[in-house]
Enzyme design. Structure first.
Site, mmCIF file in Angstrom:
data_model
loop_
_atom_site.group_PDB
_atom_site.id
_atom_site.type_symbol
_atom_site.label_atom_id
_atom_site.label_comp_id
_atom_site.label_asym_id
_atom_site.label_seq_id
_atom_site.Cartn_x
_atom_site.Cartn_y
_atom_site.Cartn_z
ATOM 1 N N PRO A 9 0.284 -1.033 -0.603
ATOM 2 C CA PRO A 9 -0.651 -2.007 -0.778
ATOM 3 C C PRO A 9 -2.075 -1.679 -0.307
ATOM 4 C CG PRO A 9 0.967 -2.272 1.137
ATOM 5 C CD PRO A 9 1.465 -1.200 0.407
ATOM 6 N N ASN A 10 -2.810 -2.418 -1.017
ATOM 7 C CA ASN A 10 -4.424 -2.143 -0.726
ATOM 8 C C ASN A 10 -5.169 -0.829 -1.038
ATOM 9 O OD1 ASN A 10 -4.464 -5.031 0.541
ATOM 10 N ND2 ASN A 10 -3.381 -4.173 2.170
ATOM 11 N N ARG A 17 -12.790 -1.146 0.368
ATOM 12 C CA ARG A 17 -12.062 -1.460 1.584
ATOM 13 C C ARG A 17 -12.522 -0.455 2.721
ATOM 14 N NH1 ARG A 17 -5.901 0.612 2.555
ATOM 15 N NH2 ARG A 17 -5.461 -0.459 4.254
ATOM 16 N N TYR A 22 -11.771 5.015 4.613
ATOM 17 C CA TYR A 22 -10.943 5.476 3.648
ATOM 18 C C TYR A 22 -11.808 6.094 2.665
ATOM 19 C CZ TYR A 22 -7.238 2.577 5.796
ATOM 20 O OH TYR A 22 -6.345 2.003 6.534
ATOM 21 N N ASN A 73 2.478 7.456 -0.329
ATOM 22 C CA ASN A 73 1.694 6.732 0.802
ATOM 23 C C ASN A 73 2.053 5.228 0.751
ATOM 24 O OD1 ASN A 73 -0.361 5.604 2.382
ATOM 25 N ND2 ASN A 73 -2.141 6.671 1.563
ATOM 26 N N ALA A 76 0.386 0.159 4.707
ATOM 27 C CA ALA A 76 0.782 -0.412 5.714
ATOM 28 C C ALA A 76 2.257 -0.708 5.828
ATOM 29 C CB ALA A 76 0.413 -2.031 5.469
ATOM 30 N N GLU A 97 5.133 12.387 2.910
ATOM 31 C CA GLU A 97 4.369 11.145 2.920
ATOM 32 C C GLU A 97 2.945 11.642 3.046
ATOM 33 O OE1 GLU A 97 5.267 10.361 7.151
ATOM 34 O OE2 GLU A 97 4.310 8.343 7.177
ATOM 35 N N HIS A 99 -1.003 10.277 4.162
ATOM 36 C CA HIS A 99 -2.078 8.963 4.728
ATOM 37 C C HIS A 99 -3.353 9.631 4.612
ATOM 38 C CE1 HIS A 99 1.225 6.745 5.743
ATOM 39 N NE2 HIS A 99 1.634 7.622 6.475
ATOM 40 N N ARG A 106 -5.304 6.448 15.241
ATOM 41 C CA ARG A 106 -5.400 5.068 15.341
ATOM 42 C C ARG A 106 -4.807 4.009 16.223
ATOM 43 N NH1 ARG A 106 -6.236 3.738 9.086
ATOM 44 N NH2 ARG A 106 -7.056 1.600 9.794
HETATM 45 C C1 DQA Z 1 -3.025 4.336 5.248
HETATM 46 C C2 DQA Z 1 -2.702 4.052 6.669
HETATM 47 C C3 DQA Z 1 -2.007 2.859 6.957
HETATM 48 O O1 DQA Z 1 -1.926 2.613 8.418
HETATM 49 C C4 DQA Z 1 -2.905 1.669 6.389
HETATM 50 O O2 DQA Z 1 -2.099 0.535 6.522
HETATM 51 C C5 DQA Z 1 -3.215 1.802 4.874
HETATM 52 C C6 DQA Z 1 -3.576 3.228 4.372
HETATM 53 C C7 DQA Z 1 -3.643 5.514 5.039
HETATM 54 O O3 DQA Z 1 -3.757 6.058 3.852
HETATM 55 O O4 DQA Z 1 -4.535 5.934 5.698
HETATM 56 O O5 DQA Z 1 -3.199 0.903 4.011
HETATM 57 O O6 DQA Z 1 -1.609 4.598 4.730
#
Ligand code: DQA
Length: 142
Positions: A9-10, A17, A22, A73, A76, A97, A99, A106
């Protein structure tokens, strides 16, 4: 080899964003980067992004017998989703995984990764290059 690359998501709002966290490059640029890496390595890939936990679970389930590995990835859902963890365990494909940001530096709630419990490796804080590292890792272990 064929890899499934999942973004949660997002991440579709990359560039807009929180660019300080990011980066300024958008999601289309991330997808183009991943496709370029896979093409250069002779890897077939399918890219999937969803803002919905169940859709991600469905996609992971559908990977059984169709893919050699998963790069994920979960965004959240990393920090909340036992369903995604269970789906990764169920298909038992090698998974990595990723990120974009360094979640370990964080907020405390980002330090927990459920999905990561089913992954062989995690790359964090490397921006787009984290996906490249994940793809190269899966290629090397193949
Ligand atoms: C994320 C890190 C997560 O904590 C966050 O909720 C994201 C992006 C990253 O790529 O750094 O949406 O996965």
């Amino acid at each position: 080899m064929k890899l499934l690359i999942i973004n949660g998501p997002n991440l579709n709002l990359l560039g807009v964003r929180e660019p300080d966290i990011y980066g300024k490059k958008d999601f289309a640029a991330l997808e183009a980067f991943i496709r370029e890496v896979c093409a250069a390595e002779g890897i077939d890939c399918e890219l999937f992004q969803s803002n919905h936990e169940g859709a991600i679970v469905d996609k992971i389930q559908s990977a059984l017998g169709r893919f050699d590995g998963i790069v994920i990835n979960p965004a959240a859902y990393t920090h909340t989703s036992v369903a995604i963890l269970d789906a990764l365990k169920a298909v038992a494909l090698p998974a990595v995984e990723v990120h974009l940001s360094d979640v370990s530096a964080r907020e405390e709630f980002r330090h927990i990764s459920y999905a990561g419990l089913a992954c062989e490796k995690t790359f964090m804080g490397l921006g787009f290059d984290g996906y490249k590292e994940a793809i190269l890792y899966l290629k090397r272990r193949d």
